[in-house]
Design an enzyme around this catalytic site. Structure first.
Site, PDB file in Angstrom:
ATOM      1  N   GLN A  15     -56.977  35.945 -45.597  1.00  0.00           N
ATOM      2  CA  GLN A  15     -56.046  35.174 -45.166  1.00  0.00           C
ATOM      3  C   GLN A  15     -56.717  34.065 -44.452  1.00  0.00           C
ATOM      4  OE1 GLN A  15     -52.355  35.801 -45.968  1.00  0.00           O
ATOM      5  NE2 GLN A  15     -53.717  37.201 -47.685  1.00  0.00           N
ATOM      6  N   ALA A  32     -43.645  36.823 -41.685  1.00  0.00           N
ATOM      7  CA  ALA A  32     -44.811  37.151 -42.606  1.00  0.00           C
ATOM      8  C   ALA A  32     -45.667  35.793 -43.072  1.00  0.00           C
ATOM      9  CB  ALA A  32     -44.137  37.689 -44.134  1.00  0.00           C
ATOM     10  N   HIS A  33     -46.652  35.828 -43.738  1.00  0.00           N
ATOM     11  CA  HIS A  33     -47.396  34.506 -43.808  1.00  0.00           C
ATOM     12  C   HIS A  33     -46.677  33.604 -44.761  1.00  0.00           C
ATOM     13  CE1 HIS A  33     -49.359  37.013 -47.626  1.00  0.00           C
ATOM     14  NE2 HIS A  33     -47.876  37.159 -47.420  1.00  0.00           N
ATOM     15  N   ASN A  34     -47.161  32.321 -44.164  1.00  0.00           N
ATOM     16  CA  ASN A  34     -46.718  31.121 -44.794  1.00  0.00           C
ATOM     17  C   ASN A  34     -45.042  30.848 -44.828  1.00  0.00           C
ATOM     18  OD1 ASN A  34     -49.264  31.738 -46.849  1.00  0.00           O
ATOM     19  ND2 ASN A  34     -48.812  29.457 -46.355  1.00  0.00           N
TER      20      ASN A  34
END
Lengths: 344, 344, 344
Positions: free
Chosen positions: A199, A240-242
């Site tokens: 990541q 969460a991511h993005n």
């Protein structure tokens, strides 16, 4: 710190009724009022408390009319609730503020530190970090390498910011907040085990954001996870991511937003709501607590509930009938009998 | 750190199309591409972005055919997504790595510390702890007495491991993870209050486990709570005492597993799922987000949803009918009227 | 630390059957028994394990009758489970206890520290803090200014207590607990952004309270958030501002209680339950996991389930019919056809 009724009335541009010399050093709810504290009365439902309260001073609206004798000193103002908010802010600002660098702390030689910062004992400031002016890092805060933090931002004890993240000005993060942990990304392999997808992105948090205790915002796989200006996140939330959460959206505790979902501006999200990944939520959407959002929502201002969620009104109707299913079943059984009779 | 298209093509065994001397120092999504970054194109849906992207380099599959002129340098490879994963890993490994012992930190004299470890400032290593080689303990990590940690494991800032727990090799724990807190065990007493049942077991975490920020794994009452090899836990998950999660199972954020439940191998559990205690879940089971599991699941590979959860397909059918309950109620009322007519 | 069967029998006032000289240094479940450990047998379902267990000693009820030869030494006691609890407690207390002040730590000169306290390395004790006797602050604990903590209370590594909160005696807080973070209070402004309402109250936690890892209790806007005597909170729970949880109530993991709600005495709340704000819950109420409580509950001892929650029995009936909705729909369609026939 003590204030007299006269001091307060002057500050609020209000009018004293009773002993102007009486002083207070704290605030309290009118129903829990104690000697030496100030309360307020705005909600008509609470009027009866004003005759019993032990508070020394009560803020009331200009047009308040008493039926009985009141022991407390009154201060009449245009809007008692607004006046209270003003006072709370003054009270908050009157508290002594931590400034300076306590020891032992760890500040990399390559870090840039603004004026009037507070760096508590055991705080850690990594390489090439940039801290704006008046930034407050309480004890046990961790600021990883290359992080930037804007002016007047406060990180309470134990906040962790991973390397490379960007934090705006005027933000408040509460204890246990984790910014920039790895997104949950794994590529399945043939052997039924998983290979980590590195990541390499970061988290960007804009100005005036407040984040509650133990809330997590993961770094992006590539690019950035965005928390836009004015967003307010309660405790124990998962981002969460993005993900992108747009301006002035407010989210209650324990809600989770899965990867790459985008939530619009001025939304109000209840507690314990879940969003699936890759959703897109329009502006001004309202979502009832414990709902599960499995589809994008395109209609601005839509109100939804349920898991999976659909429109609030229809959900409420369906749920009433859910409660009545036993009755519905009886109706069906009765009709079946009657039909049998008729067919004879 | 800069890489040219030629460098990257050589590393990936790919073919340059365009300026091989152009260089990049970061990666980006093709739709957010910026000058000086590398993107990839694998999903046909995203093809149109390649003509607009500002990325300097784009990885494409060998057989990609362009309709229009592309500004970026292309690198043709067998599989653009795999190639990207390879690059991300190289990029990750190229980052400078913390090594050595920062001061002040606390390392008990009775602790054993492997080669090339990183112990950040304010990290705490208790009595008789054993740290394998290349272990990284970031600032504010707490490792209680008698804990063992295997080679190459990374504990990010603020991870807490209570005394007596065992952590495998190649693990990554994110900030705020708590391993080995007491299980929630209380014996009711006659006086309506509760007496604590001491939790004298520990937690055993095997190799290749990744655990997300602020997730908690409680120690066993007796014996061990087990997280088996290859398990991946997302953020804010609760794992209660004496639970066992078997190999390569993946659990999304905010799920909770109550005491003594056993979850099989290769399961995929959605976010915000709850498991009652003393459940046993077969291998390869899939559970939809927000489900509640109140019964053991014996069928390998079963897919379930709902609270309480049952089979996915039937749940979906029931939920569609739940939405249609108002219509169903009307049908019943119509029939009741018709029946009344007929009975006349 | 080793104990022989004879030692243990004497301590428990039990009777040895077999080798009284055999010794143990740990406890284990009978089904996972290992050499050198002690197990217990109380549940008749587990009787068969006693013939296979590798445990060196097994506690059994006085009246236990063996069918076959047993390898382990038995100790016969009045009640094997109670005896085990006694032993676990002795075992727990026999563990070496941390005492004294490790360095480096930060203790304000204006703090008052009781006898026999433990202050771990990197713990922070602010101005005017009062710590009772035998208090244990593990490494990385943060105790803000003006906090008071009663005798024998244990704050595990990384607990954060904001300024002005009051903690009773005999409490245990696990790692990552945050006490006194700001309540989630914002006043909407005309510009669609939010103005923070300062949270000037505190948190009051009475005696004998245990709080699980990463649980958050927010400070009150004004006045106090109360956790009364004997309350037990599991991990990852959210308690919002001005909530009150009354004596001996037990709440399982990941539950959230919104602002100003009051939960009665001796309630049992399942995991992942949500309470709306300003609710009032009667004493002895039981709430099933994942329920959502949107209305006050006035009936003492009521048992509820669902989201929104209603009575447990009716909920169960409705849920069975929910599963059967496809069948109900078929019944309706069949009847519709039959009616059509009849009307011809």
């Amino acid at each position: 710190m003590n204030f007299t009724a006269n001091d307060i009335a002057e500050f609020l541009n209000g009018e004293v009724e009773g002993d102007g010399a009486v002083s207070v050093n704290n605030v309290s709810k009118i129903e829990e009022g104690e000697f030496g504290t100030l309360s307020f009365l705005a909600n008509p439902k609470y009027v009866h408390y004003i005759y019993e309260t032990k508070s020394s001073i009560v803020l009331v609206n200009k047009d308040f009319v008493a039926d009985k004798k009141i022991a407390a000193t009154l201060i009449r103002v245009e809007d008692a609730y607004q006046a209270l908010a003003q006072l709370l802010e003054m009270y908050e600002q009157s508290k002594p503020k931590h400034v300076g660098i306590e020891q032992p702390s760890f500040v990399s030689k390559t870090a840039t530190v603004g004026e009037q910062v507070y760096i508590g004992a055991f705080a850690y400031v990594g390489s090439n970090v940039k801290l704006g002016k008046n930034v407050q890092l309480f004890p046990h805060v961790y600021v990883g390498d290359n992080v930037t933090i804007g002016d007047n931002t406060v990180l309470n004890s134990g906040v962790k910011v991973y390397a490379g993240c960007e934090i705006g000005a005027e933000c408040i993060f509460h204890s246990g907040v984790v910014i920039g942990g790895d997104g949950f990304g794994f590529a399945p392999s043939s052997a039924n085990d998983y290979k980590k997808v590195p990541q390499v992105g970061n988290v960007v948090i804009e100005d005036h954001v407040e984040i509650g205790a133990n809330t997590c915002v993961d770094r992006a796989t590539m690019g950035s996870t965005f928390i836009r200006k004015g967003v307010k996140l309660d405790n124990l939330i998962q981002v969460a991511h993005n993900v992108e959460i747009d301006e002035n959206t407010v989210i209650a505790a324990q809600t989770g937003v899965a990867g790459s979902s985008k939530i619009g501006k001025n939304c109000m999200i209840g507690g314990q709501v879940g969003f699936a990944g890759h959703m897109s939520i329009a502006d001004e959407v309202k979502i009832a607590a414990q709902s599960g959002v499995g589809k994008s929502i395109k209609k601005v201002g839509m109100v939804i509930q349920g898991s999976p969620a659909f429109e609030f009104g229809p959900y409420q109707k369906s749920y009433v009938l859910f409660k009545n299913l036993p009755k519905m079943r009886e109706q069906i059984m009765t009709m079946e009998k009657e039909l049998k009779e008729l067919k004879k």
